[in-house]
Scaffold this active site. Structure first.
Site, mmCIF file in Angstrom:
data_model
loop_
_atom_site.group_PDB
_atom_site.id
_atom_site.type_symbol
_atom_site.label_atom_id
_atom_site.label_comp_id
_atom_site.label_asym_id
_atom_site.label_seq_id
_atom_site.Cartn_x
_atom_site.Cartn_y
_atom_site.Cartn_z
ATOM 1 N N GLU A 1 0.840 -1.215 0.000
ATOM 2 C CA GLU A 1 0.000 0.000 0.000
ATOM 3 C C GLU A 1 0.869 1.258 0.000
ATOM 4 O OE1 GLU A 1 -2.786 -0.797 -0.863
ATOM 5 O OE2 GLU A 1 -2.830 -2.864 -0.159
ATOM 6 N N TYR B 1 -1.667 -8.111 -11.009
ATOM 7 C CA TYR B 1 -0.540 -8.004 -10.086
ATOM 8 C C TYR B 1 0.657 -8.793 -10.604
ATOM 9 C CZ TYR B 1 -3.989 -6.371 -6.631
ATOM 10 O OH TYR B 1 -4.954 -5.667 -5.970
HETATM 11 N N1 BES Z 1 -5.931 -1.445 -4.560
HETATM 12 C C1 BES Z 1 -5.896 -2.744 -4.052
HETATM 13 C C2 BES Z 1 -7.216 -3.225 -3.548
HETATM 14 C C3 BES Z 1 -8.331 -3.183 -4.561
HETATM 15 C C4 BES Z 1 -8.127 -3.536 -5.869
HETATM 16 C C5 BES Z 1 -9.591 -2.793 -4.175
HETATM 17 C C6 BES Z 1 -9.180 -3.474 -6.775
HETATM 18 C C7 BES Z 1 -10.622 -2.742 -5.086
HETATM 19 C C8 BES Z 1 -10.420 -3.085 -6.398
HETATM 20 C C9 BES Z 1 -4.864 -2.898 -2.938
HETATM 21 O O1 BES Z 1 -3.723 -2.115 -3.125
HETATM 22 C C10 BES Z 1 -4.361 -4.308 -2.949
HETATM 23 O O2 BES Z 1 -3.784 -4.685 -3.914
HETATM 24 N N2 BES Z 1 -4.576 -5.046 -1.896
HETATM 25 C C11 BES Z 1 -4.088 -6.404 -1.767
HETATM 26 C C12 BES Z 1 -2.768 -6.375 -1.058
HETATM 27 C C13 BES Z 1 -1.760 -7.352 -1.529
HETATM 28 C C14 BES Z 1 -1.524 -7.410 -2.991
HETATM 29 C C15 BES Z 1 -0.445 -7.151 -0.810
HETATM 30 C C16 BES Z 1 -5.104 -7.195 -0.984
HETATM 31 O O3 BES Z 1 -6.112 -6.620 -0.549
HETATM 32 O O4 BES Z 1 -4.933 -8.383 -0.812
HETATM 33 ZN ZN ZN Z 2 -2.594 -2.781 -4.750
#
Ligand code: BES
Ligand code: ZN
Length: 654
Positions: free
Chosen positions: A322, A415
């Protein structure tokens, strides 16, 4: 020649076409520059009275209407604040889309504005529990049990359910907010800087009797709508350094503060690689467990699920991820949700640069890459087995989102596939050069929204001016042979990474040994598990998920490592999924533990695989038991999982 064909192809995707297909707004003709919102919170009744004041700039020859995105809200009226003139408005609604992407609010301006004109508009409205960005929680659902609680989650297209606006990552604007509360105990934080003694003009509309507090915020850096965020409840802030802090309810705040005591160090790690942190403070809110994500990068106010607090600081990679969004995502932003990898892929790349400093071992970083790669490959298989071209496209770096809720395309694909593309490019130009390239990319595109074509064009130009002609031509040829494939193909990426190393082999070999051990027997050297880092344990479990284990071996595994009672949710959700898959979890005590797990954690990444593994009837029962606990977004996704089980059964019956 090839270059020109590709450039033409790339430009063809963009020119003259709406870049973001998930907005009903006419954002190409008129653009929000500043948004001021004012909210009167009534948390007991789960109602918010809102006003929004927009400063718009016209970017077309003649503008007569403003179109905004809304989702299930009650619009009261629209007017020009400067001279109080009330405006006509109506909602254009496609019944098929209304609950998927919302509706179009059309405001008739009653006059024509010209290119370059700037004007203000105000809308008054009311929202409630139908607002899918918002989670209103009763007192009993909180840790402190003193007052109700509210938190938002706007990414991807949910901001339109709490504010009528141009809900597209293509539009960036500054914002300010005044939040009025009726309960002295309630504290409010938003994704902006708290400001005091600022007079906002909308205040007089409310009967200020019964108002306990007014919280005001301002963000002077331009952001897209999905980064607006609010949390309200008996939440407090504890500093972990001059610029970092932790926010949560009182009950566990000391534990959270301790676990995240090194936040500042992680900000520094990333600064070392990419450049100064420009947002000032970095605060992280540990939300109630129903928060549907691990983390959300709201500027100045990251949201996180309490499952990242394990006790051994192993959940720190979520915080680092984050923090990394402060550059990739929040400073340079994707301009539509088909380009989400421009946020997430770059962010994972930077996150793992930070993790390298944290672990001091590339091997351990690659263990994370390997866990991610396993998940990506499983998803590539799953999406490709679907006949719907939209679902299939979710396996690529450019999912089709038109006419769909962009959230549906969310998975680990942007990702990991994005990360691997950047790793490939890094290898082509060298680590040092790629670091400079990324710094320049940020510098040139900061506070703007971009896509895959912008990155390609930037990269080619940068390489041309930083390499000899001969090297440039070679690198460009290499890039051109993979870039489009990497983004649009739905099968495995053009270049396959092994990521295999000593640290990963310890985990995968141990999984191998267990899988080939005689039922009821422990393999030699099983004790090494206790020395593993959390990510090696994750890799061990994700390797076991690919094997066909029998319930006896599962029982032996459990009694050896006491997995069912582990405290690390990253391990638990994998172990529980495995327990269901292998039918180990038929035992009453085991199943009960899993049932409790899905009632205590609402993080989709952790409960969705469990719901996927369950049979339809059990899934329905457990879901119904927990509907009130789950976040609206989690509800939506579990309901989809259960619905698809229905389809499976039908297919089998046929
Ligand atoms: N931005 C995302 C969460 C998100 C993505 C919310 C798409 C809504 C729509 C956040 O940065 C994220 O990637 N969170 C991951 C963390 C992990 C990759 C370390 C999670 O929530 O698991
Ligand atoms: Zn993210």
């Amino acid at each position: 020649m090839k270059f020109y064909i590709i450039t033409l192809l790339l430009c063809g995707c963009v020119m003259g076409v709406d870049i973001d297909k998930n907005t009903f707004s006419n954002y190409r003709e008129v653009q929000m520059q500043h948004l001021h919102i004012e909210w009167l919170l009534n948390l007991n009744q789960k109602i918010i009275d809102g006003s929004a004041e927009y400063t718009f700039r016209v970017t077309t020859a003649e503008l007569k209407e403003v179109h905004l995105d809304i989702y299930q809200m009650d619009i009261k009226y629209a007017y020009y604040p400067n001279f109080g003139k009330v405006l006509d408005w109506h909602v254009e609604s496609d019944p098929k889309q209304s609950l998927i992407q919302g509706d179009k609010l059309i405001i008739e301006l009653g006059q024509s504005f010209r290119y370059g004109d700037i004007f203000k508009l105000r809308i008054k409205y009311q929202i409630g529990e139908q607002a899918r960005a918002l989670s209103f929680m009763n007192i009993e659902q909180t840790d402190d049990k003193k007052a109700p609680y509210l938190f938002s989650q706007c990414e991807a297209n949910n901001c339109r359910s709490m504010i009528p606006l141009q809900d597209t990552p293509s539009i960036k604007f500054t914002y300010s907010a005044s939040v009025l509360t009726q309960d002295q105990q309630i504290n409010v934080f938003m994704s902006g800087l708290p400001v005091e003694n600022t007079k906002f003009s909308l205040m007089e509309q409310y009967n200020l009797n019964g108002i306990a507090n007014i919280f005001q915020f301002e963000l002077k850096i331009k952001i897209p709508s999905y980064l607006i965020a609010i949390v309200a409840g008996t939440v407090q802030e504890r500093k972990t350094s001059d610029r970092t802090s932790v926010i949560s309810e009182a009950k566990n705040i000391e534990i959270y503060q301790k676990e995240l005591e090194h936040l500042d160090k992680y900000v520094k790690y990333l600064e070392d690689y990419i450049g100064d942190y420009k947002w000032g403070f970095y605060k992280i809110v540990i939300l109630p467990a129903s928060f549907p994500f691990g983390g959300m990068e709201n500027p100045l106010l990251t949201f996180a699920n309490p499952s990242i607090i394990v006790g051994d600081k192993s959940g720190i990679s979520v915080a680092i991820h984050e923090i990394a969004h402060s550059w990739f995502g929040n400073t340079v932003t994707c301009n539509n949700w088909s380009n989400m990898w421009i946020n997430e892929g770059f962010c994972v790349f930077l996150e793992r640069k930070g993790l390298l400093q944290h672990y001091e071992s590339i091997d351990l970083v690659y263990v994370n890459s390997l866990v991610g790669n396993d998940e990506m490959n499983a998803l590539i298989k799953e999406f490709n087995s679907n006949h719907d071209p939209v679902i299939k496209s979710y396996a690529s770096l450019h999912p089709i989102t038109e006419n769909h809720n962009a959230d549906d395309s969310f998975s680990t694909i942007p990702y990991e596939r994005g990360y691997q593309l950047l790793l490939y490019l890094e290898k082509l130009v060298s680590e040092d050069k790629f670091q400079l390239l990324l710094q320049a990319w940020l510098q040139q595109n900061q506070y703007q929204s971009v896509d895959e074509n912008d990155f390609y064009n930037f990269m080619i130009a940068w390489i041309q001016s930083n390499f000899s002609m001969k090297d440039f031509l070679y690198i460009k040829q290499q890039i051109d042979s993979v870039y489009i494939k990497w983004i649009y193909n739905t099968d495995a990426p053009p270049y396959k990474y092994g990521f295999i190393n000593d640290a990963s082999l310890l985990a995968t070999n141990l999984a191998e040994d267990w899988a080939s051990s005689r039922p009821g027997e422990q393999p030699q050297g099983y004790e090494i598990f206790d020395k593993f880092q959390s990510n090696q344990k994750q890799l061990f479990l994700s390797s076991l998920l690919k094997k066909n284990l029998d319930p006896v071996t599962m029982k032996q595994l459990d009694s050896t490592y006491n997995l069912t009672n582990n405290l690390d949710a990253e391990l638990l959700f994998r172990w529980y999924t495995l327990s269901i898959q292998t039918k180990y979890a038929t035992d009453f005590t085991n199943l009960k533990k899993i049932r409790t797990f899905v009632s205590k954690i609402g993080r989709m990444k952790m409960i969705n695989p469990i719901y996927k593994a369950l049979d339809k009837k059990t899934a329905e029962t457990w879901y119904n038991e927990n509907i009130r606990f789950y976040h609206p977004l989690a509800r939506q996704s579990i309901e989809n999982i259960i619905k698809n089980k229905g389809l499976d059964v039908n297919v089998e019956l046929l």
